[in-house]
Design an enzyme around this catalytic site. Structure first.
Site, PDB file in Angstrom:
ATOM      1  CG  ASP A 366      -0.451 -17.514  -6.622  1.00  0.00           C
ATOM      2  OD1 ASP A 366       0.761 -17.627  -6.859  1.00  0.00           O
ATOM      3  OD2 ASP A 366      -1.085 -16.460  -6.830  1.00  0.00           O
ATOM      4  CD  GLU A 367      -4.660 -16.263  -8.572  1.00  0.00           C
ATOM      5  OE1 GLU A 367      -5.806 -15.855  -8.372  1.00  0.00           O
ATOM      6  OE2 GLU A 367      -3.697 -15.513  -8.769  1.00  0.00           O
TER       7      GLU A 367
HETATM    8  C1  TNX Z   1      -5.300 -13.431  -5.836  1.00  0.00           C
HETATM    9  S1  TNX Z   1      -3.809 -14.450  -3.441  1.00  0.00           S
HETATM   10  C2  TNX Z   1      -3.948 -13.555  -6.089  1.00  0.00           C
HETATM   11  C3  TNX Z   1      -3.172 -12.392  -6.532  1.00  0.00           C
HETATM   12  C4  TNX Z   1      -4.035 -11.192  -6.751  1.00  0.00           C
HETATM   13  C5  TNX Z   1      -5.063 -11.103  -5.646  1.00  0.00           C
HETATM   14  C6  TNX Z   1      -5.922  -9.886  -5.726  1.00  0.00           C
HETATM   15  C7  TNX Z   1      -3.041 -15.095  -4.532  1.00  0.00           C
HETATM   16  C8  TNX Z   1      -2.173 -16.134  -4.090  1.00  0.00           C
HETATM   17  N1  TNX Z   1      -3.213 -14.679  -5.787  1.00  0.00           N
HETATM   18  O1  TNX Z   1      -2.452 -12.709  -7.698  1.00  0.00           O
HETATM   19  O2  TNX Z   1      -3.226 -10.073  -6.770  1.00  0.00           O
HETATM   20  O3  TNX Z   1      -5.889 -12.231  -5.680  1.00  0.00           O
HETATM   21  O4  TNX Z   1      -6.734  -9.779  -4.603  1.00  0.00           O
END
Ligand code: TNX
Length: 550
Positions: A366-367
């Protein structure tokens, strides 16, 4: 009175910083939430009709019968199949559960054939179409018969029996004469889960949770018939699992957490204990190592894993330079074009696969802000091959739909529609929409713990949605199940975690278990009210949502 620890000043400043990015609102140190006064055990009304049950998740089918209830007495026995095995383990588990409150030690005997009067009988059998977790329960004044194709189904059925008994069954000590009778009304329940995968995630990377706290988390999963514990074991702020071939991951990467503080990590022996504790409750552990982003802790321990040192926001309270204690995301990444990166992933997955009996390994994904789309896709494709080579099935956050997915790889939806890219490739989906299933979202602007970047998620919002119709174009067959993630940027101990879990976790458990035809918000909000006395007896903190007449 239960309350959570006030986060450190450092955490508050980290949150304030993150709020600039995530718009999570002002973070103030939370006040302990006042809980309703303890309800005297005598005030919990005994259930007189099976149809008036307060079961969560609601079973697929419940039929009341005429006639007197079944009563636990000093002569009640638990009868398990003569072949023993896991079914007798479930019988023993039930005897242990019932002992403290009743003060009675129910003998567990192994015998086939007709059961003696007054027995609770566990049997393997019934319709195979009910699946591994389905069960049927027949209650008369003479006996309780619990039948399931697999021991997992017997265990789920025992949770039903537990909830059919008065809430006082959760008491740690026997209270003479209260209640006068441990009764279960006559009738029949036939039950099976809607989805095969029903999980909750604990982020032990942002804040470390001890093995005992993980057990407390698992206990709640078991009570509500969830079957998967996803542990988010690595992130920018911490690496939480011992890896022999890369020892500094744990010793250095695990040495702090959000807001500073000592962090921690699980030894392989600790991890084995967690796996065993979960398996005793028929819960599968899914370990997650988040790559290629969210990897600052690993890169701090082994700088060769980064292309160039990413520059985190300075963390003055980190125990050494390079470690990160804030909560901004997306800026770190493993170096995608160095071979050492793939040697690292291979070693970690090999060791993790060897210590994980379950079929899944979660690799995050993710991200990622610092790789191009092509670089990201190529990375994920190699990681899928590595996981497959070590005999496991990979799960990744929905972004992995941008890569070519191997058959069997699972995408976990969280905030957007990149999962449709995965669905179009035939991948199975785990649904965790942040606006419904994220346990770290605040309930309302007034509740202090949690973030709010996706939504405020009151109880009804976490209940009122359907994992299949949530996205247009999905079918029941696309959805493997649901998961409720608890991210812990703002959560530093199990009591705070419980406040965010309860009562949303049971709501999400019902979304995952109960057929749509048996689901109804008005019914749920009535049933869940009867669970608070149990939570108080179990010492479990909760949010007394105004949407429920507790
Ligand atoms: C998004 S959900 C993230 C996390 C954070 C979260 C906080 C996801 C795959 N990544 O790294 O902790 O939001 O709500």
């Amino acid at each position: 009175m239960l309350h959570y620890r006030v986060p450190t000043a450092q955490l508050v400043s980290a949150l304030t910083l993150a709020c600039a990015i995530t718009a999570c609102g002002a973070a103030r140190a939370p006040e302990p939430t006042p809980l309703p006064a303890r309800v005297p055990l005598e005030s919990a009304p005994a259930l007189t009709m099976l149809g008036a049950h307060r079961l969560v998740p609601a079973p697929a089918s419940v039929t009341s019968a005429e006639g007197p209830p079944f009563a636990l007495t000093a002569t009640t026995t638990i009868v398990v199949p003569a072949s023993g095995g896991e079914a007798s383990r479930v019988g023993a588990w039930m005897a242990t559960l019932l002992r403290p409150a009743t003060g009675l030690l129910f003998p567990v005997s192994a015998a086939d054939g007709a059961a003696p009067a007054g027995a609770i009988v566990l049997r393997r059998g019934g319709e195979a179409s009910r699946g591994a977790e389905g069960y049927e329960l027949t209650i008369t004044s003479d006996s309780v018969r619990l039948v399931a194709a697999e021991p997992a189904g017997l265990f789920r059925g025992v949770q039903t029996l537990r909830q059919l008994l008065p809430a006082a069954i959760e008491s740690e000590q026997s209270v003479a004469g209260v209640p006068k009778e441990w009764t279960i009304p006559a009738g029949r329940i036939v039950d099976r889960p809607r989805f095969a995968y029903r999980g909750a995630m604990l982020d032990v990377a942002r804040h470390f949770f001890t093995v005992k706290e993980v057990y407390q988390f698992v206990d709640l999963l078991a009570l509500y018939k969830l079957n998967t514990l996803h542990l988010h074991l690595s992130d920018d702020q911490g690496w939480r699992i011992e890896i022999d071939s890369w020892p500094r991951l744990a010793t250095i990467g695990g040495s702090t957490q959000v807001g500073g503080g000592p962090g921690g990590y699980y030894t392989k022996a600790d991890y084995a204990e967690i796996v065993r504790y979960a398996a005793d409750r028929f819960i599968t552990v899914v370990p997650e190592i988040d790559v290629p982003a969210h990897t600052n802790a690993a890169i701090a321990a082994y700088p060769e894993l980064g292309c160039s040192r990413p520059v985190p926001v300075p963390s003055p309270n980190a125990p050494m330079p390079g470690l990160y204690t804030g909560i901004r995301v997306g800026w770190s990444a493993l170096c995608h074009d160095k071979e050492v990166t793939y040697k690292f992933v291979d070693d970690v997955v090999r060791e993790l696969a060897a210590m994980t009996p379950g079929p899944f390994i979660h690799m995050g994904g993710d991200e990622v802000e610092v790789l191009t789309r092509e670089q990201y896709a190529a990375f994920i494709e190699r990681v899928q091959d590595i996981v497959a080579r070590h005999g496991k099935r990979m799960i990744g956050w929905e972004e992995i739909g941008r890569a070519k997915m191997r058959p069997g790889t699972i995408a976990q939806m969280w905030h957007a529609d990149t999962l449709l890219l995965a669905a179009r490739q035939g991948a199975k989906l785990v649904m965790s929409p942040a606006t419904k299933a994220y346990l770290d979202m605040k309930y309302t602007p007034a509740t202090e713990l949690g973030l709010a970047w996706a939504a405020h998620v009151e109880l009804q919002a976490s209940y009122d949605w359907d994992p299949v119709t949530f996205f247009k174009g999905l079918t029941e067959n696309d959805v493997l199940g649901i998961e409720a993630p608890l991210w812990t940027e703002t959560v530093s101990n199990i009591s705070a975690a419980q406040f965010l879990l309860m009562p949303r976790l049971p709501a999400l458990a019902e979304v995952g278990w109960t057929p749509t035809s048996a689901r109804n918000w008005e019914s749920f909000r009535t049933r869940i009210a009867a669970h608070a006395p149990r939570w108080r007896l179990l010492g479990v903190n909760y949010y007394p949502s105004p949407q429920v007449a507790w």
